[in-house]
Design an enzyme around this catalytic site. Structure first.
Site, PDB file in Angstrom:
ATOM      1  N   GLY A  62      22.348 -76.967 -58.411  1.00 13.55           N
ATOM      2  CA  GLY A  62      22.853 -75.761 -59.051  1.00 13.55           C
ATOM      3  C   GLY A  62      22.045 -75.314 -60.243  1.00 13.55           C
ATOM      4  O   GLY A  62      21.988 -74.118 -60.535  1.00 13.55           O
ATOM      5  N   ASP A  64      18.654 -75.789 -60.718  1.00  9.12           N
ATOM      6  CA  ASP A  64      17.379 -75.266 -60.205  1.00  9.12           C
ATOM      7  C   ASP A  64      17.572 -74.915 -58.732  1.00  9.12           C
ATOM      8  O   ASP A  64      17.263 -75.695 -57.839  1.00  9.12           O
ATOM      9  CB  ASP A  64      16.277 -76.309 -60.382  1.00  9.12           C
ATOM     10  N   LYS A  65      18.084 -73.732 -58.490  1.00  5.57           N
ATOM     11  CA  LYS A  65      18.470 -73.357 -57.126  1.00  5.57           C
ATOM     12  C   LYS A  65      17.278 -73.169 -56.201  1.00  5.57           C
ATOM     13  O   LYS A  65      17.388 -73.376 -54.991  1.00  5.57           O
ATOM     14  CB  LYS A  65      19.310 -72.078 -57.162  1.00  5.57           C
ATOM     15  N   THR A  85      21.841 -74.984 -54.343  1.00  7.05           N
ATOM     16  CA  THR A  85      21.976 -74.852 -52.899  1.00  7.05           C
ATOM     17  C   THR A  85      21.098 -73.708 -52.390  1.00  7.05           C
ATOM     18  O   THR A  85      21.058 -72.626 -52.978  1.00  7.05           O
ATOM     19  CB  THR A  85      23.447 -74.613 -52.520  1.00  7.05           C
ATOM     20  N   MET A 112      29.010 -68.520 -58.909  1.00  8.72           N
ATOM     21  CA  MET A 112      27.679 -67.997 -58.625  1.00  8.72           C
ATOM     22  C   MET A 112      27.561 -67.479 -57.197  1.00  8.72           C
ATOM     23  O   MET A 112      26.995 -66.413 -56.951  1.00  8.72           O
ATOM     24  CB  MET A 112      26.619 -69.073 -58.877  1.00  8.72           C
ATOM     25  N   GLY A 113      28.040 -68.266 -56.224  1.00  8.61           N
ATOM     26  CA  GLY A 113      28.029 -67.795 -54.841  1.00  8.61           C
ATOM     27  C   GLY A 113      26.719 -68.024 -54.104  1.00  8.61           C
ATOM     28  O   GLY A 113      26.293 -67.163 -53.320  1.00  8.61           O
ATOM     29  N   SER A 175      31.512 -75.939 -51.893  1.00  5.96           N
ATOM     30  CA  SER A 175      31.524 -74.946 -52.962  1.00  5.96           C
ATOM     31  C   SER A 175      32.745 -74.046 -52.789  1.00  5.96           C
ATOM     32  O   SER A 175      33.025 -73.579 -51.683  1.00  5.96           O
ATOM     33  CB  SER A 175      30.256 -74.097 -52.929  1.00  5.96           C
ATOM     34  N   ASN A 177      32.915 -71.092 -53.987  1.00  2.00           N
ATOM     35  CA  ASN A 177      32.470 -69.732 -54.285  1.00  2.00           C
ATOM     36  C   ASN A 177      31.888 -68.976 -53.103  1.00  2.00           C
ATOM     37  O   ASN A 177      31.361 -67.883 -53.257  1.00  2.00           O
ATOM     38  CB  ASN A 177      31.455 -69.775 -55.435  1.00  2.00           C
ATOM     39  N   LYS A 217      28.433 -83.413 -49.388  1.00  2.00           N
ATOM     40  CA  LYS A 217      29.094 -83.215 -50.684  1.00  2.00           C
ATOM     41  C   LYS A 217      30.494 -82.667 -50.461  1.00  2.00           C
ATOM     42  O   LYS A 217      30.664 -81.649 -49.788  1.00  2.00           O
ATOM     43  CB  LYS A 217      28.277 -82.257 -51.552  1.00  2.00           C
TER      44      LYS A 217
END
Length: 351
Positions: A62, A64-65, A85, A112-113, A175, A177, A217
């Site tokens: 998250g 460093d996407k 991700t 963030m999505g 997630s 989001n 995860k």
């Protein structure tokens, strides 16, 4: 050093501060001044998933996407960095503002999505990185407009692209989001998805002549029955590891905060107890052959030790860095080292 920079960062919108912090870490790396931000911990080699990690403290996905800051982040002393991700196609994520700090609770809410530049851009960035000092995990997801019935194709595509480059791959189905994503954790959906991806993993291993571990995860909001069902599936399909946990959509510990009603996942200190309970239950339900990474609420070395005592082989930090800065990495490594050298001193009471 971070204590001097924090007031400036906290005067900015959370997402702008996030970007500025990454630029500052990059600048320190390029100019050889990373030691001003953190002291690289003495190695604490830790085996997991058939890999040897230089130390057991990693960076959670998250931050460093797109894999643009790998070398600078590894230089802070992490034993491993997880990027992403990432999704097959670039997407903007949710409308701004979408990240909120709650300093009173040492917490963050984000929605963030899965904003990212797409897997091809990430692959190009990883190929440019020198990757010295630690291992690299790549966290993969599905695009928001991909129906759950077709999610396997998104995960498979990302896995195929990153497989030659990753030390391990994380399948993110937790997630809060991305609408409907967590439905993939339901027992039958989970079995179908992970079974397909295990087949892909084995085929890619044969193709590339190496086996890259695949981790899953999970969310902290699963009830005991759901945790047990997920553990059955993950054990049956012999995944390489599990990351516990993602962010939570519940707000019991911050219910009176003005931002509590903001949609998104809550991370940071209020997540520690909840995520550690899930970690502990998974450790009791999974075979020892499936190591766990504990993440959620680590703001101190003692928190990292609590994760290890609950059954984690490795830990990850993210929101704690917002409040503590890079010094948190070495603090966690040294706390785990002390526990390893004198296990009884690091024991914690059951949660």
């Amino acid at each position: 050093m971070y204590s001097l920079a924090r007031p400036l960062l906290f005067s900015l919108d959370a997402e702008r501060a996030h970007a500025l912090a990454l630029r500052s870490i990059d600048t320190a790396y390029r100019t050889g001044t990373t030691s001003l931000l953190s002291t690289r911990p003495v190695p604490l080699p830790t085996p997991a998933f058939g890999l040897m990690f230089p130390n057991p403290v990693g960076l959670g996905a998250g931050l460093d996407k797109n894999g643009e800051h790998i070398d600078a982040l590894l230089a802070l002393g992490f034993g491993f960095v997880e990027i992403g991700t990432v999704t097959p196609r670039a997407q903007d994520g949710n409308p701004k503002p979408r990240m909120f700090r709650l300093p009173e609770y040492q917490a963050v809410i984000n929605r963030m999505g899965f904003n990212n530049l797409g897997v091809d851009a990430l692959v190009a960035n990883v190929q440019r990185a020198r990757r010295r000092g630690g291992l690299l995990g790549i966290n993969i997801g599905k695009n928001k407009d991909t129906p759950n019935e077709e999610a396997t194709s998104d995960y498979r595509y990302c896995m195929e692209r990153v497989y030659p480059l990753a030390d391990y791959i994380t399948v993110n189905i937790s997630s809060p989001n991305t609408a409907g994503l967590r439905e993939l954790q339901e027992e039958q959906s989970l079995r179908r998805l992970i079974s397909d991806l295990r087949e892909t993993q084995e085929a890619l291993g044969a193709q590339h002549g190496k086996r890259v571990p695949m981790l899953v995860k999970v969310a902290p909001d699963l009830n005991d029955r759901d945790i047990d069902a997920a553990a059955r599936v993950l054990a049956d399909l012999a995944v390489d590891g599990v990351i516990a946990t993602n962010t939570t959509v519940t707000r019991p510990l911050i219910a009176n905060h003005p931002l509590a009603a903001e949609a998104g996942g809550l991370s940071g200190a209020p997540l520690l107890g909840q995520s550690t309970l899930v970690l502990r239950r998974l450790r009791a339900r999974l075979p020892e052959s499936i190591p766990l990474i504990g993440v959620g609420g680590i703001n101190s070395g003692a928190d990292a030790v609590a994760k290890m005592a609950a059954g984690a082989s490795l830990v990850q930090c993210y929101s704690g860095l917002v409040y503590r800065g890079p010094q948190l990495v070495g603090e966690c490594v040294n706390a785990i080292r002390r526990r390893r050298e004198a296990p009884s001193s690091g024991a914690v009471a059951p949660l």
